[in-house]
Write a protein that holds these residues in place. Sequence first.
Motif, mmCIF file in Angstrom:
data_model
loop_
_atom_site.group_PDB
_atom_site.id
_atom_site.type_symbol
_atom_site.label_atom_id
_atom_site.label_comp_id
_atom_site.label_asym_id
_atom_site.label_seq_id
_atom_site.Cartn_x
_atom_site.Cartn_y
_atom_site.Cartn_z
ATOM 1 N N ARG A 179 0.829 -1.214 0.000
ATOM 2 C CA ARG A 179 0.000 0.000 0.000
ATOM 3 C C ARG A 179 0.865 1.268 0.000
ATOM 4 O O ARG A 179 0.577 2.221 -0.732
ATOM 5 N N LEU A 180 1.917 1.290 0.813
ATOM 6 C CA LEU A 180 2.716 2.507 0.935
ATOM 7 C C LEU A 180 3.656 2.697 -0.260
ATOM 8 O O LEU A 180 4.013 3.831 -0.570
ATOM 9 N N THR A 181 4.056 1.615 -0.911
ATOM 10 C CA THR A 181 4.799 1.762 -2.174
ATOM 11 C C THR A 181 3.905 2.401 -3.230
ATOM 12 O O THR A 181 4.308 3.343 -3.930
ATOM 13 N N ASN A 182 2.693 1.902 -3.318
ATOM 14 C CA ASN A 182 1.707 2.468 -4.246
ATOM 15 C C ASN A 182 1.467 3.944 -3.937
ATOM 16 O O ASN A 182 1.529 4.808 -4.830
ATOM 17 N N LEU A 183 1.247 4.256 -2.667
ATOM 18 C CA LEU A 183 0.979 5.643 -2.257
ATOM 19 C C LEU A 183 2.180 6.545 -2.538
ATOM 20 O O LEU A 183 2.030 7.650 -3.074
ATOM 21 N N GLY A 184 3.384 6.077 -2.180
ATOM 22 C CA GLY A 184 4.583 6.886 -2.364
ATOM 23 C C GLY A 184 4.822 7.263 -3.810
ATOM 24 O O GLY A 184 5.160 8.412 -4.127
ATOM 25 N N SER A 202 12.797 7.170 -20.358
ATOM 26 C CA SER A 202 11.828 6.100 -20.603
ATOM 27 C C SER A 202 11.037 5.840 -19.321
ATOM 28 O O SER A 202 11.366 6.370 -18.252
ATOM 29 N N GLY A 203 10.015 4.984 -19.431
ATOM 30 C CA GLY A 203 9.214 4.667 -18.248
ATOM 31 C C GLY A 203 10.050 4.026 -17.147
ATOM 32 O O GLY A 203 9.903 4.359 -15.970
ATOM 33 N N TRP A 204 10.966 3.108 -17.531
ATOM 34 C CA TRP A 204 11.829 2.461 -16.549
ATOM 35 C C TRP A 204 12.786 3.466 -15.903
ATOM 36 O O TRP A 204 13.022 3.428 -14.693
ATOM 37 N N GLN A 205 13.341 4.380 -16.712
ATOM 38 C CA GLN A 205 14.259 5.390 -16.175
ATOM 39 C C GLN A 205 13.553 6.325 -15.202
ATOM 40 O O GLN A 205 14.111 6.712 -14.167
ATOM 41 N N LYS A 206 12.309 6.696 -15.538
ATOM 42 C CA LYS A 206 11.536 7.550 -14.624
ATOM 43 C C LYS A 206 11.292 6.843 -13.290
ATOM 44 O O LYS A 206 11.417 7.449 -12.225
ATOM 45 N N LEU A 207 10.949 5.561 -13.379
ATOM 46 C CA LEU A 207 10.691 4.789 -12.165
ATOM 47 C C LEU A 207 11.952 4.670 -11.318
ATOM 48 O O LEU A 207 11.937 4.919 -10.106
ATOM 49 N N LYS A 208 13.069 4.309 -11.975
ATOM 50 C CA LYS A 208 14.325 4.036 -11.267
ATOM 51 C C LYS A 208 14.983 5.307 -10.735
ATOM 52 O O LYS A 208 15.510 5.320 -9.628
ATOM 53 N N LEU A 212 10.959 6.027 -7.615
ATOM 54 C CA LEU A 212 11.372 5.223 -6.458
ATOM 55 C C LEU A 212 12.230 6.012 -5.465
ATOM 56 O O LEU A 212 11.977 5.930 -4.248
ATOM 57 N N PRO A 213 13.223 6.801 -5.926
ATOM 58 C CA PRO A 213 13.988 7.591 -4.943
ATOM 59 C C PRO A 213 13.124 8.559 -4.145
ATOM 60 O O PRO A 213 13.293 8.697 -2.923
ATOM 61 N N LEU A 214 12.175 9.239 -4.816
ATOM 62 C CA LEU A 214 11.328 10.202 -4.105
ATOM 63 C C LEU A 214 10.299 9.505 -3.204
ATOM 64 O O LEU A 214 9.845 10.078 -2.212
ATOM 65 N N ALA A 215 9.945 8.278 -3.573
ATOM 66 C CA ALA A 215 8.962 7.528 -2.768
ATOM 67 C C ALA A 215 9.625 6.747 -1.636
ATOM 68 O O ALA A 215 8.916 6.169 -0.795
ATOM 69 N N LEU A 216 10.964 6.745 -1.575
ATOM 70 C CA LEU A 216 11.672 5.908 -0.605
ATOM 71 C C LEU A 216 11.270 6.151 0.859
ATOM 72 O O LEU A 216 11.103 5.192 1.607
#
Length: 295
Positions: A179-184, A202-208, A212-216
């Motif tokens: 839940r918190l990964t989704n929310l972050g 790309s989509g993967w680069q945006k995620l990586k 993910l860093p901002l949602a950590l």
Amino acid sequence: MDFLTSFPQMDEDHLRALKKMIDEAFRGLTRAYGDSIEAFFNPLLHFLIFSEKMMTQTPWPIVLLVIGAIAWVASRSAKIVISTLLILLLIGYFGMWDDTMKTVSMILVCTILSIVLGIPIGVAMAKSRRTQQIINPILDVMQTMPSFVYLIPVVMLLGIGKVPGLIAVIIYAIPPIIRLTNLGIRLVDAEMLEAADAFGSSGWQKLKNVQLPLALPTIMAGINQTIMMALAMVVIASMIGVQGLGQPVLKAISNQYFTLGMFNGLAIVGVAIIFDRVSQAFGKRLQKHLEVIHG
């Protein structure tokens, strides 16, 4: 009036037949595929045994040094390190070291598996509204169903032992990290994503590199909650063969051994405090670090 005072129910014979059909279908599944299911989970059993041996057979001063070093790296707080070492020394002094190490190894394995499974599911939920609509009700059931209920199919499939206990703990503990990964990821600023798009990510680069860093920090809060919920399941999991601090507590409940239950219960609390303080301190340090990087 009888219709208003007594709720209309299925005929008892039909209800009995339905229950019998479901029970026989489940028994047939366990007979047909029980060995294959056990073989599938064998690597998990070996991982758990390796982790337990590493924690229990390593000399206690080395374990203390390693845990103290991890606490320092995560928190950079002498207060947290000293309190962690004091709690562990007290646990050892009162003769609960081996059980505590077994519990810690179980929690570590559970946390690692929850991270490996939970973060990708949380990412998938953040990327797809349809996936979120499918998974949210499942998470609701996992969080609200009494833990004793889902112990039944796990034990019927895998019997009594370490792996069924671990699976039960994961089922109970994994929802917060999902839940918190989704929310972050959903809370990441749209301007940051637009900037990433402008740079041709790309989509993967945006995620990586962005999401993910901002949602950590939020993900770390999910990991913290997963650890706390896993510890809450220790006593219940001991009913199906999970060794550690839960078994003495269960023994104390069965035989009315007050001091045994209190001492081991306090040891569980101590382990929970260590995990909670260290993971929270790491999450705060991570958040400050990210704030400095992103201005």
